[in-house]
Design a protein around this motif. Structure first.
Motif, short mmCIF file in Angstrom:
data_model
loop_
_atom_site.label_atom_id
_atom_site.label_comp_id
_atom_site.label_asym_id
_atom_site.label_seq_id
_atom_site.Cartn_x
_atom_site.Cartn_y
_atom_site.Cartn_z
N UNK A 244 32.16 43.92 35.30
CA UNK A 244 32.25 45.28 34.75
C UNK A 244 30.95 45.62 34.03
N UNK A 245 30.51 46.87 34.23
CA UNK A 245 29.37 47.42 33.49
C UNK A 245 29.83 48.72 32.85
N UNK B 262 32.77 48.70 38.34
CA UNK B 262 33.44 47.40 38.46
C UNK B 262 33.23 46.88 39.87
N UNK B 263 32.99 45.59 39.97
CA UNK B 263 32.88 44.93 41.27
C UNK B 263 33.88 43.78 41.30
N UNK B 264 34.64 43.69 42.39
CA UNK B 264 35.62 42.61 42.53
C UNK B 264 35.54 42.03 43.94
N UNK C 181 36.17 40.39 52.02
CA UNK C 181 36.27 41.75 51.48
C UNK C 181 35.94 41.78 49.99
N UNK C 182 35.34 42.88 49.58
CA UNK C 182 35.06 43.15 48.17
C UNK C 182 35.08 44.66 47.97
N UNK C 183 35.12 45.10 46.71
CA UNK C 183 35.28 46.52 46.42
C UNK C 183 34.51 46.89 45.15
N UNK C 184 34.00 48.12 45.16
CA UNK C 184 33.26 48.67 44.00
C UNK C 184 33.89 50.00 43.61
N UNK C 185 34.03 50.20 42.29
CA UNK C 185 34.37 51.51 41.76
C UNK C 185 33.29 51.88 40.73
N UNK C 186 32.79 53.12 40.83
CA UNK C 186 31.73 53.56 39.92
C UNK C 186 32.01 54.98 39.47
N UNK D 291 39.65 43.99 29.20
CA UNK D 291 40.76 43.94 30.14
C UNK D 291 40.57 45.05 31.17
N UNK D 292 40.89 44.74 32.43
CA UNK D 292 40.70 45.71 33.51
C UNK D 292 41.93 45.71 34.42
#
Length: 766
Positions: free
Chosen positions: A646-647, A657-659, A665-670, A728-729
């Motif tokens: 998390x940034x 956030x990167x997971x 597979x991976x995912x980014x939310x910005x 926490x996320x």
């Protein structure tokens, strides 16, 4: 005849160029008179030359007046005009696209109104300045890092002060706002991509006489550092007497060179020293007075050309700008016992002097404190500049006191305090120099020499005694006293129990501070703070609300300049903000304020009481940030052991956030500018979503709470709760017909900043 021809060729070259390429990384070209050639280190540049950098390039130019221009990748710069001729000097540059940074040189003193840089549709004028820009995009941006710039778009000119940036499209101003460092590639702390060291080309020339080979050493340059240009004093037009003096000096140098060649010096027995590795924190160009042909080696080991490396490429670190008229060199061990012992707590004194300047310094090893005074005079012996610095190497603070003449002609001593970052200090020992480095101040010292870089200015001093230091210190105190005495009649002070104000009549500038006692966490010593500055054109306000833990800062420009009514018994200033009238009146030892919600009467006081109240206010401001408030301009990074990252940057409402979900597979939310981007990578198939969202960011006792919700089909919901050391996320979203659920309560504060940014950028740019 040989001497005459050589002399003429040297004089011709002196007038040929307007600057040179002082550092380069990657691929770049110079288009000169229609011919395109590869750009090389130390390549001289002429008027009308166009310099273009490639996709992997970065390049720096030092012009003859010591203006330093740094170009980023995919940038095009044209030297339209460059003339150094006293008050008739003119500099005209144009950047059609790309990124750039400019540190103006002598042109800012000779004829600053004759400097212009065209960046896309904007024309930039200077006021003794450091500025950066990104142009060629849909929205172009310019920012001032030091001084001020005038930005002309069409028929409108905007004044951009230090710490401000302007965004524009064509000839329309989009926004003027506080500086956002990450908007500009040449101001970012980590410029190098993927933290790979940048390389600069090193130019080696073999100069041969009949019996010896002269070796040219290279100069290490930072991407932002200023190295001295050997043509810095040359002009396109000189008076006849100046030409004669220059020709005479060149003739003497040429005679010495020819005499050396005629003597056929044998260098076989000349010892050679391996070059020192440049410091990442303080990079200092080599001294032009050091003869590169015969370097010395403490071990007296000789070296043959076959043993010398062929490639002397060195990394370009990102360090503070050095701006001065001297070149530097690392202190080389030549005098025994010149280094400080590890138990040394003595004070050492240093001094330097030339025709119109003096510098003196005191270095106390016990407190690790450096005090330095520097003064320069005009030819008529009036003071051109006078500075006093105090650097505390243990507390990592720097205080700068500088003589300044405002645009209105007011003479003043300007004081600025810096909390230094990125600091390092080596322990004194008997084998190497004492060195301190930080973002704004650095020094390297032994018993015989001191080299300091303070707020971009270089000082080079030699061993001295207390008398020189005391004399210049007394001169400073006397000079400062005279300035303050002359300004006393123009400055008035006011106060009451909780407020204090300073009114400078010569500049029409009112500065106001107030504090209001309140309760926070059961303590009675907490205060809400308020501060504003008002001049003829704007009102700048700062508020520190300790109850709600809010920090607000804003500037309101007046529709028209304020109206001043000044008589023998009062001084009144009136202005309008959003159609609301604001005013203040000073008369008979009192000050009446009617500034928005501030309606107050203050009584006249003296400067001593005012300074005391101001110091108390500053202490409460410090307490506000250290005890109650988490700085929203700070970036926070978190990570857990399950590949969740998390940034968060609260001041910009930025979240990413990167997971890593599994091996495929991976995912980014910005969240950026109130817009959410989702990037889902599965088996290298990329799915992107841009849902309309509602986002809120709350702060509660220095804890940030972020909530993002979407009502669209993807049903994205994000909740983040952070503290200083953990977070926490929880994320739920539907992407590519898959229901993604991510939950972690184990995020910890992370120092792997570059790795987190790399993961975010890699998936974002796929």
């Amino acid at each position: 005849m040989k001497k005459i021809l050589l002399l003429l060729s040297v004089i011709t070259l002196t007038y040929a160029s307007v600057g040179k390429i002082s550092a380069i990384r990657g691929d770049a070209v110079v288009i000169s008179k229609g011919n395109e050639i590869k750009a090389l280190l130390n390549q001289e540049l002429d008027e009308s030359d166009i310099i273009k950098t490639g996709n992997n390039a970065r390049l720096q130019i030092i012009f003859n007046d010591n203006t330093v221009t740094t170009l980023g990748k995919n940038t095009s710069l044209e030297i339209k005009q460059f003339l150094l001729d006293g008050k008739n000097s003119k500099v005209n540059l144009e950047v059609s696209e790309g990124s750039f940074k400019v540190i103006t040189g002598e042109i800012s003193k000779l004829a600053r109104k004759n400097f212009s840089l065209k960046a896309h549709t904007a024309t930039i004028g200077i006021r003794g300045t450091v500025f950066v820009g990104e142009v060629g995009l849909n929205i172009n941006k310019l920012a001032c890092l030091q001084g001020a710039i005038d930005v002309r778009l069409g028929n409108k000119t905007s004044l951009i002060d230090s710490g401000k940036q302007i965004s524009f499209s064509n000839t329309k101003v989009i926004k003027v706002e506080p500086l956002k460092v990450n908007d500009f590639s040449l101001t970012k702390a980590n410029i190098n991509e993927d933290n790979k060291p940048e390389k600069i080309q090193e130019k080696q020339e073999d100069k041969q006489s009949t019996t010896n080979t002269n070796k040219v050493t290279s100069i290490t340059l930072s991407s932002d550092i200023k190295a001295e240009n050997t043509n810095s004093n040359s002009k396109n037009t000189l008076q006849t007497s100046e030409q004669m003096n220059i020709a005479s000096d060149i003739k003497e140098e040429v005679t010495e060179i020819i005499a050396k060649n005629d003597n056929s010096l044998n260098t076989d027995n000349v010892p050679e020293i391996a070059p020192n590795k440049p410091s990442d924190d303080l990079v200092i160009p080599s001294n032009p007075n050091t003869t590169p042909d015969t370097p010395s080696n403490p071990d007296n080991n000789t070296s043959t050309p076959e043993n010398k490396p062929n490639d002397n490429n060195v990394a370009i670190p990102d360090v503070p700008v050095i701006k001065d008229e001297k070149e530097w060199t690392k202190l080389e061990p030549s005098i025994p016992n010149k280094y400080f012992a590890n138990n040394n707590v003595n004070s050492y004194y240093y001094y330097s002097e030339d025709l119109n300047s003096k510098s003196a310094a005191s270095l106390n090893l016990g407190t690790m404190t450096l005090d330095l005074y520097g003064r320069k005079l005009e030819n008529d012996k009036s003071v051109k500049s006078f500075d006093y610095y105090t650097l505390d190497g243990k507390k990592n603070t720097l205080t700068s006191n500088s003589y300044n003449v405002s645009d209105l002609g007011t003479k003043e001593i300007k004081t600025q305090n810096y909390n230094l970052q990125n600091t390092s200090l080596n322990t004194p020992n008997a084998e190497k120099n004492l060195e301190y480095s930080s973002d704004y101040a650095s020094f390297s010292a032994n018993k015989n020499e001191l080299k300091a870089q303070l707020i971009g200015i270089n000082y080079d001093l030699s061993k001295s005694d207390l008398s020189h230091f005391t004399t210049l210190k007394d001169d400073w105190n006397s000079f400062k006293s005279d300035i303050e005495k002359n300004n006393q009649t123009a400055i008035n002070y006011y106060s009451n129990t909780n407020s204090a104000a300073e009114l400078d009549l010569s500049r029409g500038l009112l500065t106001y501070y107030s504090k209001e006692q309140t309760k926070k966490d059961g303590r009675d010593s907490a205060y809400n703070l308020r501060y504003f500055v008002m001049n003829h054109n704007y009102l700048q306000m700062r508020e520190y609300d300790i109850e709600d833990l809010e920090y607000n800062g804003y500037t309101m420009n007046f529709k028209d300049s304020s109206v001043v009514d000044s008589t023998s018994d009062h001084y009144r200033t009136t202005a309008y903000v959003n159609k609301e009238q604001i005013e203040y009146t000073a008369k008979n030892g009192s000050l009446d304020l009617n500034i928005l919600s501030i309606k107050e009467n203050l009584k006249g006081t003296n400067s001593s009481n005012y300074r005391k109240q101001l110091a108390d206010w500053d202490n409460e401001k410090t307490k506000f940030f250290t005890e109650f408030y988490t700085n929203p301009a700070q970036e926070f990074y978190y990570a857990d052991t399950k590949n969740n990252y998390v940034k968060l940057k609260p001041s910009d409402s930025y979240f990413a956030s990167y997971s890593k979900i599994n091996d495929t597979s991976d995912v980014l939310f910005e969240l950026q500018n109130s817009k959410l981007l989702g990037v889902y990578n599965k088996n290298n198939v990329i799915t992107r979503i841009n849902p309309q969202v509602n986002s809120t960011m709350d702060i509660d006792n220095s804890q940030y709470k972020l909530k993002i919700d979407s009502n669209e089909l993807d049903k994205t919901s994000i909740k983040l709760e952070t503290e200083a050391s953990k977070a926490k996320l929880q994320i739920e979203s539907k992407i590519a017909n898959e229901d993604l659920k991510i939950k972690t309560d184990e995020l910890k504060k992370s120092l792997n900043i570059s790795d987190i940014n790399k993961k975010i950028n890699e998936i974002k740019n796929k």
